[in-house]
Enzyme design. Sequence first.
Site, PDB file in Angstrom:
ATOM      1  N   GLY A 135      -1.310   5.669   7.492  1.00 18.71           N
ATOM      2  CA  GLY A 135      -2.233   4.942   6.859  1.00 18.71           C
ATOM      3  C   GLY A 135      -3.025   2.876   7.789  1.00 18.71           C
ATOM      4  O   GLY A 135      -1.613   2.834   7.917  1.00 18.71           O
ATOM      5  N   ARG A 167      -4.367  11.547   8.644  1.00 21.75           N
ATOM      6  CA  ARG A 167      -3.056  11.977   8.910  1.00 21.75           C
ATOM      7  C   ARG A 167      -3.213  13.357   9.713  1.00 21.75           C
ATOM      8  O   ARG A 167      -1.998  13.923   9.201  1.00 21.75           O
ATOM      9  CB  ARG A 167      -2.464  11.543   6.839  1.00 21.75           C
ATOM     10  N   ASP A 210       5.971   5.616  11.693  1.00 23.49           N
ATOM     11  CA  ASP A 210       6.660   7.177  11.813  1.00 23.49           C
ATOM     12  C   ASP A 210       5.717   8.391  12.719  1.00 23.49           C
ATOM     13  O   ASP A 210       6.100   9.185  13.547  1.00 23.49           O
ATOM     14  CB  ASP A 210       7.357   7.794  11.579  1.00 23.49           C
ATOM     15  N   THR A 269       3.112  -0.273  10.282  1.00 26.48           N
ATOM     16  CA  THR A 269       3.758  -0.125   9.059  1.00 26.48           C
ATOM     17  C   THR A 269       3.403  -1.235   8.845  1.00 26.48           C
ATOM     18  O   THR A 269       4.232  -1.920   8.518  1.00 26.48           O
ATOM     19  CB  THR A 269       4.509   1.282   8.908  1.00 26.48           C
ATOM     20  N   ASP A 301       4.969  -1.185   6.051  1.00 28.11           N
ATOM     21  CA  ASP A 301       6.661  -0.677   5.162  1.00 28.11           C
ATOM     22  C   ASP A 301       7.810  -1.293   6.245  1.00 28.11           C
ATOM     23  O   ASP A 301       9.001  -1.648   5.497  1.00 28.11           O
ATOM     24  CB  ASP A 301       6.768   0.902   5.266  1.00 28.11           C
ATOM     25  N   ASP A 313       9.597   0.114   8.491  1.00 32.18           N
ATOM     26  CA  ASP A 313      11.448   0.910   8.747  1.00 32.18           C
ATOM     27  C   ASP A 313      11.112   1.340   9.788  1.00 32.18           C
ATOM     28  O   ASP A 313      11.916   2.471  10.192  1.00 32.18           O
ATOM     29  CB  ASP A 313      10.520   1.975   7.118  1.00 32.18           C
ATOM     30  N   ARG A 332       8.035 -11.943 -21.644  1.00 32.72           N
ATOM     31  CA  ARG A 332       7.400 -10.413 -21.333  1.00 32.72           C
ATOM     32  C   ARG A 332       8.414 -10.553 -20.309  1.00 32.72           C
ATOM     33  O   ARG A 332       8.772 -11.216 -19.366  1.00 32.72           O
ATOM     34  CB  ARG A 332       6.324 -10.113 -20.684  1.00 32.72           C
ATOM     35  N   ARG A 343       8.024   3.653   0.949  1.00 35.64           N
ATOM     36  CA  ARG A 343       8.519   4.821   0.936  1.00 35.64           C
ATOM     37  C   ARG A 343       9.821   5.337   0.774  1.00 35.64           C
ATOM     38  O   ARG A 343      10.564   5.820  -0.309  1.00 35.64           O
ATOM     39  CB  ARG A 343       7.668   6.100   1.505  1.00 35.64           C
ATOM     40  N   GLU A 365       7.983   1.729  -4.548  1.00 38.35           N
ATOM     41  CA  GLU A 365       7.485   2.713  -5.051  1.00 38.35           C
ATOM     42  C   GLU A 365       8.568   3.880  -4.533  1.00 38.35           C
ATOM     43  O   GLU A 365       8.933   4.935  -5.568  1.00 38.35           O
ATOM     44  CB  GLU A 365       6.398   3.392  -4.622  1.00 38.35           C
ATOM     45  N   ARG A 401       5.902  -5.227 -19.179  1.00 40.38           N
ATOM     46  CA  ARG A 401       4.702  -4.361 -18.751  1.00 40.38           C
ATOM     47  C   ARG A 401       4.238  -4.049 -17.242  1.00 40.38           C
ATOM     48  O   ARG A 401       5.137  -4.808 -16.829  1.00 40.38           O
ATOM     49  CB  ARG A 401       3.157  -5.477 -18.509  1.00 40.38           C
TER      50      ARG A 401
HETATM   51  O1  F6P Z   1       3.660   4.354   4.400  1.00 41.62           O
HETATM   52  C1  F6P Z   1       2.623   3.041   4.625  1.00 41.62           C
HETATM   53  C2  F6P Z   1       2.373   3.079   2.614  1.00 41.62           C
HETATM   54  O2  F6P Z   1       1.944   2.052   2.450  1.00 41.62           O
HETATM   55  C3  F6P Z   1       3.301   3.831   2.378  1.00 41.62           C
HETATM   56  O3  F6P Z   1       4.382   2.768   1.966  1.00 41.62           O
HETATM   57  C4  F6P Z   1       3.123   4.261   0.707  1.00 41.62           C
HETATM   58  O4  F6P Z   1       3.862   5.126   0.574  1.00 41.62           O
HETATM   59  C5  F6P Z   1       1.816   5.644   1.698  1.00 41.62           C
HETATM   60  O5  F6P Z   1       1.955   4.442   2.527  1.00 41.62           O
HETATM   61  C6  F6P Z   1       0.407   5.276   0.860  1.00 41.62           C
HETATM   62  O6  F6P Z   1      -0.479   5.969   2.107  1.00 41.62           O
HETATM   63  P1  F6P Z   1      -2.239   6.930   1.104  1.00 41.62           P
HETATM   64  O7  F6P Z   1      -2.226   6.194  -0.387  1.00 41.62           O
HETATM   65  O8  F6P Z   1      -2.436   5.591   2.059  1.00 41.62           O
HETATM   66  O9  F6P Z   1      -1.534   7.971   1.830  1.00 41.62           O
END
Ligand code: F6P
Length: 341
Positions: A11, A72, A103, A125, A127, A129, A162, A171, A222, A265
């Site tokens: 990503g 990817r 990763d 990243t 994230d 992580d 709200r 992730r 997410e 919402r």
């Molecule tokens: O790894 C980074 C990240 O932004 C994650 O948080 C997310 O789950 C994923 O990439 C979404 O990636 P894409 O929609 O580009 O496949």
Amino acid sequence: MAKVGVLTGGGDCPGLNAVISGVVRSSIHHNIEVVGIMRGWAGMLECETVKLTRNSVSGITCRGGTILHTSRTNPCKKEADMKKVIENFTKMGLDALIAIGGDDTLTVASKMYDAGLNTIGVPKTIDNDLSGTDCTFGFDTAINIAMEGIDRLHTTAESHNRVMVVELMGRHAGWIALEAGLAGGADVILLPEVSVSMDDICAIIKKRHSGGKSFSIVAVAEGFKLGGKEVLQGQEVDAFGHVKLGGIGNYIATEIEKRTGFESRVTVLGHIQRGGSPTAFDRFLGLRFGVKAVELVVKKDFGKMVAKRGNDIVAVPIKEAVAKLSTVPPELYEFAKIFFG
Ligand code: F6P
């Protein structure tokens, strides 16, 4: 003259262009030729390259995305693809390959190093992580965007009495939800690392509303699991076996409204967290990572990933860095809970 290739995989992430700029400017300084590999590992399979010069990186540090594009693609899925990458490395006349990625991309770089390729990794990243480094570039930009989103939700939540649920990226690790949630004053923060029941979420909100507040903000990563299960957009997986996450925010907002009677919402910030220009922190870190990667090429110190440790940029074995993910420790979540409700 030595020749180095550079690719960006996985990503995209704010700060990628800063790293590319650091790599190119430093290579020129060391009299090394640089070639950009397009679309991550796909470019290594298809020999899709672009010559990188001082002009090609002029003015890119401030820009989001990656001038080399990304994919990817996973060449380690098939032995024939791994062989092709090695063949093409020689065909392109490369002495080293700098892989900028998370990763997945770095795991490929590590396997390619084991297979005999001179690889260097740069951790990327939003994230945050990846182990082995205090932080990755892109994360600072992402949390600032997410924080601004939460700030904006506050005013509309308050006007309408709200509950606003904001779904953030993350992730396997909830660093974005944790830090942006705390900075933005979220009342409940939900991470992939910690199990919290719907009853507990609703209890926090009800207590807050009975104490005089008429609105609440819930920040959810997410990858948060309810009853041990992630909410998915579909069943397909990418080349690295990842499912498409999404929908937890919507589920939680619906449940909160049903169980508490408070109008709710949902806002999904999604790729807005990844797009656009990087913060000064991410630009500076990206430039430093890029320059350090070239220093490792010059020293022939391959199989390493550049990393931030305190104020220093150091080299760590890629294999160690990808061996385990950096997730939010329980004590940090306990700290966050002080601010719930
Ligand atoms: O790894 C980074 C990240 O932004 C994650 O948080 C997310 O789950 C994923 O990439 C979404 O990636 P894409 O929609 O580009 O496949």
